[in-house]
Scaffold this active site. Structure first.
Site, PDB file in Angstrom:
ATOM      1  N   TYR A  49     -36.143  -1.624  -0.756  1.00 36.11           N
ATOM      2  CA  TYR A  49     -36.947  -0.731  -1.588  1.00 36.11           C
ATOM      3  C   TYR A  49     -36.479   0.705  -1.413  1.00 36.11           C
ATOM      4  CZ  TYR A  49     -41.151   1.555  -3.472  1.00 36.11           C
ATOM      5  OH  TYR A  49     -42.026   2.319  -4.207  1.00 36.11           O
ATOM      6  N   ASP A  63     -43.867  14.777  -1.840  1.00 37.94           N
ATOM      7  CA  ASP A  63     -43.862  13.779  -2.921  1.00 37.94           C
ATOM      8  C   ASP A  63     -44.786  14.242  -4.050  1.00 37.94           C
ATOM      9  OD1 ASP A  63     -43.527  11.455  -4.384  1.00 37.94           O
ATOM     10  OD2 ASP A  63     -44.980  10.307  -3.209  1.00 37.94           O
ATOM     11  N   ASP A  90     -38.468   3.035  -6.830  1.00 40.87           N
ATOM     12  CA  ASP A  90     -39.637   3.795  -7.263  1.00 40.87           C
ATOM     13  C   ASP A  90     -39.170   4.837  -8.273  1.00 40.87           C
ATOM     14  OD1 ASP A  90     -41.794   5.504  -7.538  1.00 40.87           O
ATOM     15  OD2 ASP A  90     -42.057   5.866  -5.396  1.00 40.87           O
ATOM     16  N   ASP A  92     -41.235   6.681 -10.173  1.00 41.92           N
ATOM     17  CA  ASP A  92     -42.333   7.606 -10.455  1.00 41.92           C
ATOM     18  C   ASP A  92     -42.910   7.364 -11.845  1.00 41.92           C
ATOM     19  OD1 ASP A  92     -42.149   8.652  -7.925  1.00 41.92           O
ATOM     20  OD2 ASP A  92     -41.073  10.451  -8.506  1.00 41.92           O
ATOM     21  N   HIS A 117     -40.239   0.421 -10.595  1.00 44.91           N
ATOM     22  CA  HIS A 117     -41.620   0.502 -11.060  1.00 44.91           C
ATOM     23  C   HIS A 117     -41.909   1.888 -11.619  1.00 44.91           C
ATOM     24  CE1 HIS A 117     -43.226   2.660  -7.507  1.00 44.91           C
ATOM     25  NE2 HIS A 117     -42.626   1.777  -6.733  1.00 44.91           N
ATOM     26  N   GLU A 119     -45.231   4.314 -13.007  1.00 43.51           N
ATOM     27  CA  GLU A 119     -46.659   4.442 -12.732  1.00 43.51           C
ATOM     28  C   GLU A 119     -47.393   5.181 -13.833  1.00 43.51           C
ATOM     29  OE1 GLU A 119     -46.869   8.057  -9.571  1.00 43.51           O
ATOM     30  OE2 GLU A 119     -45.462   6.454  -9.123  1.00 43.51           O
ATOM     31  N   CYS A 127     -48.619  11.649  -4.369  1.00 43.78           N
ATOM     32  CA  CYS A 127     -48.583  10.471  -3.509  1.00 43.78           C
ATOM     33  C   CYS A 127     -49.786   9.584  -3.819  1.00 43.78           C
ATOM     34  CB  CYS A 127     -48.594  10.883  -2.046  1.00 43.78           C
ATOM     35  SG  CYS A 127     -48.787   9.496  -0.896  1.00 43.78           S
ATOM     36  N   ARG A 162     -46.980   0.162 -12.224  1.00 43.24           N
ATOM     37  CA  ARG A 162     -47.921   0.543 -11.164  1.00 43.24           C
ATOM     38  C   ARG A 162     -49.108   1.269 -11.787  1.00 43.24           C
ATOM     39  NH1 ARG A 162     -46.614   4.905  -6.298  1.00 43.24           N
ATOM     40  NH2 ARG A 162     -48.480   6.148  -6.683  1.00 43.24           N
ATOM     41  N   GLU A 192     -51.946   0.415  -6.807  1.00 43.40           N
ATOM     42  CA  GLU A 192     -51.872   1.297  -5.653  1.00 43.40           C
ATOM     43  C   GLU A 192     -53.237   1.536  -5.024  1.00 43.40           C
ATOM     44  OE1 GLU A 192     -50.243   2.181  -3.287  1.00 43.40           O
ATOM     45  OE2 GLU A 192     -48.998   3.906  -3.797  1.00 43.40           O
ATOM     46  N   ASN A 214     -48.529  -2.856  -1.655  1.00 47.84           N
ATOM     47  CA  ASN A 214     -47.934  -1.739  -0.920  1.00 47.84           C
ATOM     48  C   ASN A 214     -48.602  -1.627   0.451  1.00 47.84           C
ATOM     49  OD1 ASN A 214     -46.785   0.618   0.005  1.00 47.84           O
ATOM     50  ND2 ASN A 214     -47.829   1.953  -1.454  1.00 47.84           N
TER      51      ASN A 214
END
Length: 300
Positions: A49, A63, A90, A92, A117, A119, A127, A162, A192, A214
């Site tokens: 990952y 982040d 990731d 974002d 992924h 989101e 975050c 996500r 999440e 996660n």
């Protein structure tokens, strides 16, 4: 003999889809460097990952959406070229509007990723385990997913959606979003900041799509084992920042000791030995490869 990955990205994407469909959960630790990815593979995990938070942290950035697609794609290429495992990235919010999400898929495919992924947070994101997040309307996220699905060239490239809605709108709203995202073409759903095993089970019972959990430290979720998540019915689990946190914890402790004592002698038994480092680097394989090239002579 290849001194880099010996499995083509297309085969890794196919393998990732097969792993997500298997009864056994797919365990995917985060790698903060290509060398860590090599170690993850050697230790028998099913995937690697690449965390957006870790890419940012490695650049000494928080982040909060400060990294770029170029930086994430470059790190993806660096990691994907040294491992035979599928690499999940990731991405974002897709780094912008739906058209940007489409380009993100193109770039990550080209970098060798097996999937990514996207989101549903407002861009720039935060975050997922901190307060103060905001999510876009579901219709906007559906457009992101649609753009991503339409842009992929390899049908086996996994697009994971996500949702951060559970902590904002409630778990029932997150479930409804998950179903809509799956209808829009998402292959996997990642919810999440669920709180505990009951939340994870409630989500599993309500959603038919493959699910990713996660297990990040110091966040809002109870840390469940891979076997617990597998028994609930989850298909994959990520440990996004674990290796970075372990490494940085040791780095800071060692630096404290060196600053106080002026020597690293007490840390020798806690270090990775040079011989083991050379094993991970495949030093001997490179030597053999180099010698074959160096001694090559063209026949007259």
């Amino acid at each position: 003999m290849s001194v880099f990955s010996t499995v083509a990205p297309a085969r890794r994407r196919h393998a990732f889809r097969e792993a997500l469909a298997a009864q056994k959960i797919c365990r995917i630790p985060g790698a903060f460097s290509p060398l860590v990815a090599r170690a993850i593979e050697q230790k028998g995990f099913e995937g690697v990952y690449i965390s957006g938070a870790v890419v940012a942290a490695d650049l000494a950035l928080p982040d909060i959406g400060l990294t770029t697609l170029t930086e994430v794609a470059h790190r993806t290429h660096q990691i994907a070229r040294v491992t035979n495992l599928p690499v999940l990235v990731d991405a974002d919010t897709g780094f912008g509007e739906p058209m940007s999400a489409a380009r993100t898929i193109v770039e990550l495919e080209a970098a060798g990723a097996a999937g990514c992924h996207l989101e549903d947070q407002v861009n720039p994101k935060r975050c997922g385990h901190l307060d103060g997040k905001a999510v876009v309307p579901a219709d906007e996220m559906i457009r992101r997913i649609g753009a991503a699905v339409s842009a992929r060239q390899d049908e086996n490239f996994v697009i994971c959606a996500r949702t951060d809605a559970a902590g904002i709108e409630g778990i029932d709203a997150a479930i409804e979003r998950a179903k809509a995202y799956a209808d829009a073409g998402a292959d996997v759903i990642f919810t999440e900041a669920l709180k505990d095993a009951d939340d994870f089970k409630k989500f599993r019972d309500a959603v038919d799509t493959p699910l990713l959990a996660n297990m990040t430290e110091f966040g809002k979720s109870e840390l469940l084992s891979a076997s617990q998540l597998e028994s609930i019915g989850y298909n994959a689990v990520i440990y996004p920042v674990t290796t970075l946190r372990i490494a940085m914890g040791q780095v800071e402790n060692a630096l404290d000791d060196i600053a106080e004592t002026g020597t690293q002698v007490e840390w020798l038994d806690r270090m990775q030995h040079r011989a083991r480092l050379y094993e991970l680097l495949r030093y001997e394989d490179f030597n053999v490869f180099d010698q074959k090239l160096f001694t090559y002579s063209k026949e007259s």
